[in-house]
Design a protein around this motif. Structure first.
Motif, mmCIF file in Angstrom:
data_model
loop_
_atom_site.group_PDB
_atom_site.id
_atom_site.type_symbol
_atom_site.label_atom_id
_atom_site.label_comp_id
_atom_site.label_asym_id
_atom_site.label_seq_id
_atom_site.Cartn_x
_atom_site.Cartn_y
_atom_site.Cartn_z
ATOM 1 N N ALA A 1 0.747 -1.072 -0.010
ATOM 2 C CA ALA A 1 -0.047 -0.057 -0.068
ATOM 3 C C ALA A 1 0.873 1.301 -0.039
ATOM 4 C CB ALA A 1 -0.993 -0.072 1.112
ATOM 5 N N VAL A 2 0.295 2.207 -0.325
ATOM 6 C CA VAL A 2 0.972 3.607 -0.372
ATOM 7 C C VAL A 2 0.179 4.270 0.544
ATOM 8 C CG1 VAL A 2 1.315 5.938 -1.541
ATOM 9 C CG2 VAL A 2 1.560 3.791 -2.778
ATOM 10 N N LYS A 3 1.127 5.019 1.534
ATOM 11 C CA LYS A 3 0.389 5.755 2.746
ATOM 12 C C LYS A 3 0.750 7.285 2.669
ATOM 13 C CE LYS A 3 3.197 6.340 6.664
ATOM 14 N NZ LYS A 3 2.926 7.428 7.456
ATOM 15 N N ILE A 4 0.012 8.280 2.751
ATOM 16 C CA ILE A 4 -0.175 9.506 2.694
ATOM 17 C C ILE A 4 -0.340 10.462 3.791
ATOM 18 C CG2 ILE A 4 -0.496 9.484 0.094
ATOM 19 C CD1 ILE A 4 -3.030 10.717 0.546
ATOM 20 N N GLY A 5 -0.077 11.394 3.938
ATOM 21 C CA GLY A 5 -0.333 12.277 5.127
ATOM 22 C C GLY A 5 0.693 13.093 5.467
ATOM 23 N N LYS B 1 5.657 4.080 0.764
ATOM 24 C CA LYS B 1 5.297 2.648 0.305
ATOM 25 C C LYS B 1 5.744 1.601 0.896
ATOM 26 C CE LYS B 1 4.232 -0.096 -4.150
ATOM 27 N NZ LYS B 1 4.406 -0.149 -5.547
ATOM 28 N N GLY B 2 4.960 0.564 0.937
ATOM 29 C CA GLY B 2 5.595 -0.676 1.720
ATOM 30 C C GLY B 2 4.672 -1.959 1.582
ATOM 31 N N PRO B 3 5.172 -3.121 2.058
ATOM 32 C CA PRO B 3 4.340 -4.290 2.259
ATOM 33 C C PRO B 3 3.424 -4.307 3.279
ATOM 34 C CG PRO B 3 6.544 -4.654 2.922
ATOM 35 C CD PRO B 3 6.595 -3.265 2.315
ATOM 36 N N GLY C 1 -5.379 -8.682 13.880
ATOM 37 C CA GLY C 1 -6.611 -8.052 13.453
ATOM 38 C C GLY C 1 -6.268 -6.453 12.788
ATOM 39 N N VAL C 2 -5.261 -6.008 13.035
ATOM 40 C CA VAL C 2 -5.073 -4.716 12.487
ATOM 41 C C VAL C 2 -4.052 -4.974 11.233
ATOM 42 C CG1 VAL C 2 -5.679 -3.379 14.424
ATOM 43 C CG2 VAL C 2 -3.181 -3.942 13.885
ATOM 44 N N VAL C 3 -3.820 -3.902 10.173
ATOM 45 C CA VAL C 3 -3.008 -4.027 9.081
ATOM 46 C C VAL C 3 -1.535 -3.335 9.465
ATOM 47 C CG1 VAL C 3 -2.725 -3.481 6.767
ATOM 48 C CG2 VAL C 3 -5.280 -3.828 7.508
ATOM 49 N N GLN C 4 -0.512 -3.883 9.349
ATOM 50 C CA GLN C 4 0.700 -3.349 9.462
ATOM 51 C C GLN C 4 1.415 -2.925 8.186
ATOM 52 O OE1 GLN C 4 4.438 -5.958 9.882
ATOM 53 N NE2 GLN C 4 4.310 -5.339 11.944
ATOM 54 N N LEU C 5 1.869 -1.717 8.200
ATOM 55 C CA LEU C 5 2.516 -1.349 6.828
ATOM 56 C C LEU C 5 3.983 -0.890 7.350
ATOM 57 C CD1 LEU C 5 2.771 -0.116 3.921
ATOM 58 C CD2 LEU C 5 1.705 2.046 4.882
ATOM 59 N N THR C 6 4.927 -1.682 6.582
ATOM 60 C CA THR C 6 6.333 -1.516 6.551
ATOM 61 C C THR C 6 6.817 -0.588 5.309
ATOM 62 O OG1 THR C 6 6.647 -3.540 7.561
ATOM 63 C CG2 THR C 6 8.384 -2.395 7.019
ATOM 64 N N HIS C 7 6.870 0.893 6.003
ATOM 65 C CA HIS C 7 7.447 1.996 4.961
ATOM 66 C C HIS C 7 8.768 2.424 5.058
ATOM 67 C CE1 HIS C 7 6.769 4.880 8.119
ATOM 68 N NE2 HIS C 7 5.807 4.254 8.434
ATOM 69 N N GLY C 8 9.534 2.052 6.084
ATOM 70 C CA GLY C 8 10.827 2.278 6.277
ATOM 71 C C GLY C 8 11.125 3.674 6.608
ATOM 72 N N ASN C 9 10.430 4.595 6.697
ATOM 73 C CA ASN C 9 10.752 6.016 7.190
ATOM 74 C C ASN C 9 10.602 6.139 8.913
ATOM 75 O OD1 ASN C 9 10.868 8.770 7.617
ATOM 76 N ND2 ASN C 9 9.975 9.310 5.797
ATOM 77 N N PRO C 10 11.740 6.356 9.347
ATOM 78 C CA PRO C 10 11.993 6.539 10.777
ATOM 79 C C PRO C 10 11.367 7.793 11.185
ATOM 80 C CG PRO C 10 13.937 6.574 9.936
ATOM 81 C CD PRO C 10 13.227 6.246 8.835
ATOM 82 N N GLY D 1 -4.499 1.186 -2.056
ATOM 83 C CA GLY D 1 -4.248 0.189 -2.740
ATOM 84 C C GLY D 1 -4.335 0.455 -4.186
ATOM 85 N N ALA D 2 -3.621 -0.139 -4.963
ATOM 86 C CA ALA D 2 -3.757 0.343 -6.507
ATOM 87 C C ALA D 2 -3.581 1.997 -6.744
ATOM 88 C CB ALA D 2 -5.016 -0.114 -7.196
ATOM 89 N N PHE D 3 -2.628 2.293 -6.007
ATOM 90 C CA PHE D 3 -2.293 3.886 -6.001
ATOM 91 C C PHE D 3 -1.966 3.992 -7.710
ATOM 92 C CE2 PHE D 3 0.735 7.756 -6.306
ATOM 93 C CZ PHE D 3 0.000 8.322 -5.192
ATOM 94 N N SER D 4 -2.367 5.173 -8.072
ATOM 95 C CA SER D 4 -2.106 5.497 -9.620
ATOM 96 C C SER D 4 -2.216 7.151 -9.637
ATOM 97 C CB SER D 4 -3.069 5.024 -10.499
ATOM 98 O OG SER D 4 -2.994 5.385 -11.754
#
Length: 237
Positions: A139-143, A158-160, A166-175, A188-191
């Motif tokens: 997924a792509v995370k914005i904010g 963006k990350g896996p 029960g929740v969604v984990q996004l590993t985007h790598g920005n500390p 999902g399906a960012f375009s």
């Protein structure tokens, strides 16, 4: 098994208008910064349109999970960047699922909220996808995270993704500190092109965990999200 469902994105900006210099490119110009007050203190979150007059954000950006108290002076600034924006929207009503107001970890399953605003989006809106399990691997995370550009410029990561308790984990790598990005869309399906089967919000930024930099968590959007979406569309009635 729950039945998947979705609502489509819609772009209201023509190619000619886009070329003239909008603050953001598609689909970021459907998003912006959320301002609110809690007991006289000012706070910020991120939010975005999911229909002509409904915003999606995190529940903790509009309501206290312990007391159920609603926050005041909710204002949305579309296409916010460095103190500038294209349009300001006042709220008509805000709504969360009742599961948000409780103690313990389970409240984070319901950390999503809708806001009915006073006028339609001038740029369009994201699609949404609920009960999407198995259809996305990243997924792509914005904010507007406060740790990057002092929260003044929208960020894209963006990350896996995977499910954890029960929740969604996004590993985007920005500390960097992600405070301020709460409520920002996980897409999902960012375009940024003309693909109509794209830009579905599948979660929103909810929380991070100490000792896990670059990893964040968000709620899984299911039929309870769809019910809340419909409730907001109806003016919270």
């Amino acid at each position: 098994p729950s039945t998947p469902g979705s609502s489509p994105a819609k772009d209201l900006v023509s190619d000619r208008e886009r070329a003239s210099g909008n603050v953001y490119d598609k689909p970021l110009y459907w998003a912006g910064k959320l301002f609110f007050r809690n007991k006289g203190e000012s706070y910020v979150c991120s939010a975005q349109f999911i229909s002509p007059t409904v915003l999606l954000t995190a529940a903790h950006c509009v309501r206290d999970s312990e007391t159920g108290e609603w926050y005041d002076d909710v204002i949305f600034a579309l296409q916010y960047k460095n103190g500038e924006y294209s349009q300001v929207y006042d709220y008509v009503c805000t709504a969360t699922n009742k599961g948000w107001v409780q103690d313990g970890f389970e409240k984070y399953l319901y950390d999503f909220a809708v806001i009915k605003v006073d006028k339609p989006s001038k740029t369009g809106y994201f699609g949404t996808h609920w009960n999407w399990d198995g259809q996305y691997s990243d997924a792509v995370k914005i904010g507007y995270p406060g740790g990057v550009e002092n929260g003044e410029v929208i960020q894209v990561e963006k990350g896996p993704i995977q499910f954890v308790e029960g929740v969604v984990q996004l590993t985007h790598g920005n500390p960097a500190d992600q405070g301020g990005s709460s409520g920002g869309a996980w897409i999902g399906a960012f375009s940024d092109g003309n693909n109509t089967d794209a830009n579905y919000i599948i979660s929103v930024e909810s929380f991070g965990v100490d000792g896990q930099p670059g990893i964040d968590y968000g709620p899984y959007l299911n039929e309870e999200f769809k019910s809340l979406f419909d409730y907001g569309e109806n003016g919270c009635q």
